[in-house]
Design an enzyme around this catalytic site. Sequence first.
Site, short mmCIF file in Angstrom:
data_model
loop_
_atom_site.label_atom_id
_atom_site.label_comp_id
_atom_site.label_asym_id
_atom_site.label_seq_id
_atom_site.Cartn_x
_atom_site.Cartn_y
_atom_site.Cartn_z
CG ASP A 31 -4.71 8.89 6.47
OD1 ASP A 31 -4.12 9.49 7.37
OD2 ASP A 31 -5.67 9.39 5.85
CD GLU A 59 -2.83 1.41 0.30
OE1 GLU A 59 -2.37 1.53 -0.84
OE2 GLU A 59 -4.03 1.58 0.58
CG ASP A 60 -0.95 4.78 -1.54
OD1 ASP A 60 -1.56 4.26 -0.58
OD2 ASP A 60 -1.52 5.50 -2.38
CG PHE A 110 -3.29 15.16 1.25
CD1 PHE A 110 -4.16 14.19 1.72
CD2 PHE A 110 -3.02 15.22 -0.12
CE1 PHE A 110 -4.76 13.29 0.86
CE2 PHE A 110 -3.63 14.32 -0.99
CZ PHE A 110 -4.50 13.36 -0.51
NE ARG A 118 -3.43 8.05 -9.21
CZ ARG A 118 -3.93 7.66 -8.04
NH1 ARG A 118 -3.13 7.26 -7.08
NH2 ARG A 118 -5.23 7.69 -7.82
P1 IMP Z 1 -6.84 4.97 5.19
O1 IMP Z 1 -7.95 4.03 4.85
O2 IMP Z 1 -7.34 6.20 5.87
O3 IMP Z 1 -5.68 4.35 5.94
O4 IMP Z 1 -6.32 5.59 3.87
C1 IMP Z 1 -5.63 4.94 2.96
C2 IMP Z 1 -5.79 5.60 1.61
O5 IMP Z 1 -6.10 7.01 1.69
C3 IMP Z 1 -4.50 5.52 0.89
O6 IMP Z 1 -4.41 4.34 0.15
C4 IMP Z 1 -4.54 6.73 -0.01
O7 IMP Z 1 -5.23 6.41 -1.20
C5 IMP Z 1 -5.35 7.74 0.73
N1 IMP Z 1 -4.49 8.71 1.43
C6 IMP Z 1 -4.35 8.87 2.75
N2 IMP Z 1 -3.47 9.85 3.04
C7 IMP Z 1 -3.05 10.32 1.84
C8 IMP Z 1 -2.12 11.35 1.47
O8 IMP Z 1 -1.48 12.04 2.28
N3 IMP Z 1 -1.95 11.53 0.14
C9 IMP Z 1 -2.61 10.81 -0.81
N4 IMP Z 1 -3.47 9.83 -0.50
C10 IMP Z 1 -3.70 9.60 0.82
MG MG Z 2 -4.59 4.24 -2.01
#
Ligand code: IMP
Ligand code: MG
Length: 180
Positions: A106, A102-103, A155, A168
């Site tokens: 969060d 995963e990138d 962000f 991207r």
């Molecule tokens: P989570 O479900 O809140 O952990 O979020 C995961 C997804 O939110 C990641 O796979 C990203 O697609 C997106 N995301 C969360 N933070 C960022 C950020 O700082 N930049 C870009 N995408 C983010």
């Molecule tokens: Mg993502």
Amino acid sequence: MSVPPFATGLQLLFSHEQIAARVAAMGTEISRDFRDEPVLLLGVLKGAAIFLSDLARALTVEASFDFLGVSSYGKGTKSSGEVRLTKDLDESMQGKNVILVEDILDTGLTLTYLKRLLLARQPKTFRIAALLDKPSRRKQPIEADYVGFSIPDEFVVGYGLDYAERYRNLPDICVVPREG
Ligand code: IMP
Ligand code: MG
């Protein structure tokens, strides 16, 4: 250090050289953990595509790929919190050494959802590799086994990560300044 013209206004956080060094180290660590066993890298579209392609080449163990699509209903810098599968795997992962790639980790909602879904499919082993981690934002108690960089609550874009589908292809990781 400067960013390309299309990224003017963004603040550099990690240069592509810093990212390459960290991804190489993660590859070494994963290769050591799996020794002679093949791994299956499961990339979460689209953000993890660039990280997965570099991480795969940093491995000295055999790796195959598959991809998952998820949607969290939202295009801005805030996600709505609801996760939905938009693309499932093409092949079976049963009995394999799965690494979910995963990138960014969060709130943890996406990976909590995916971990539950994938563990039910009985992999031999299951690990999570996240390039970035924002631990202060967590709403679900989930951690990655391999983390590239831990970052504050900002962000970020680039190296696969987007803001409304932009940036991207930026080779570096940059912070999007807060509005207002
Ligand atoms: P989570 O479900 O809140 O952990 O979020 C995961 C997804 O939110 C990641 O796979 C990203 O697609 C997106 N995301 C969360 N933070 C960022 C950020 O700082 N930049 C870009 N995408 C983010
Ligand atoms: Mg993502």
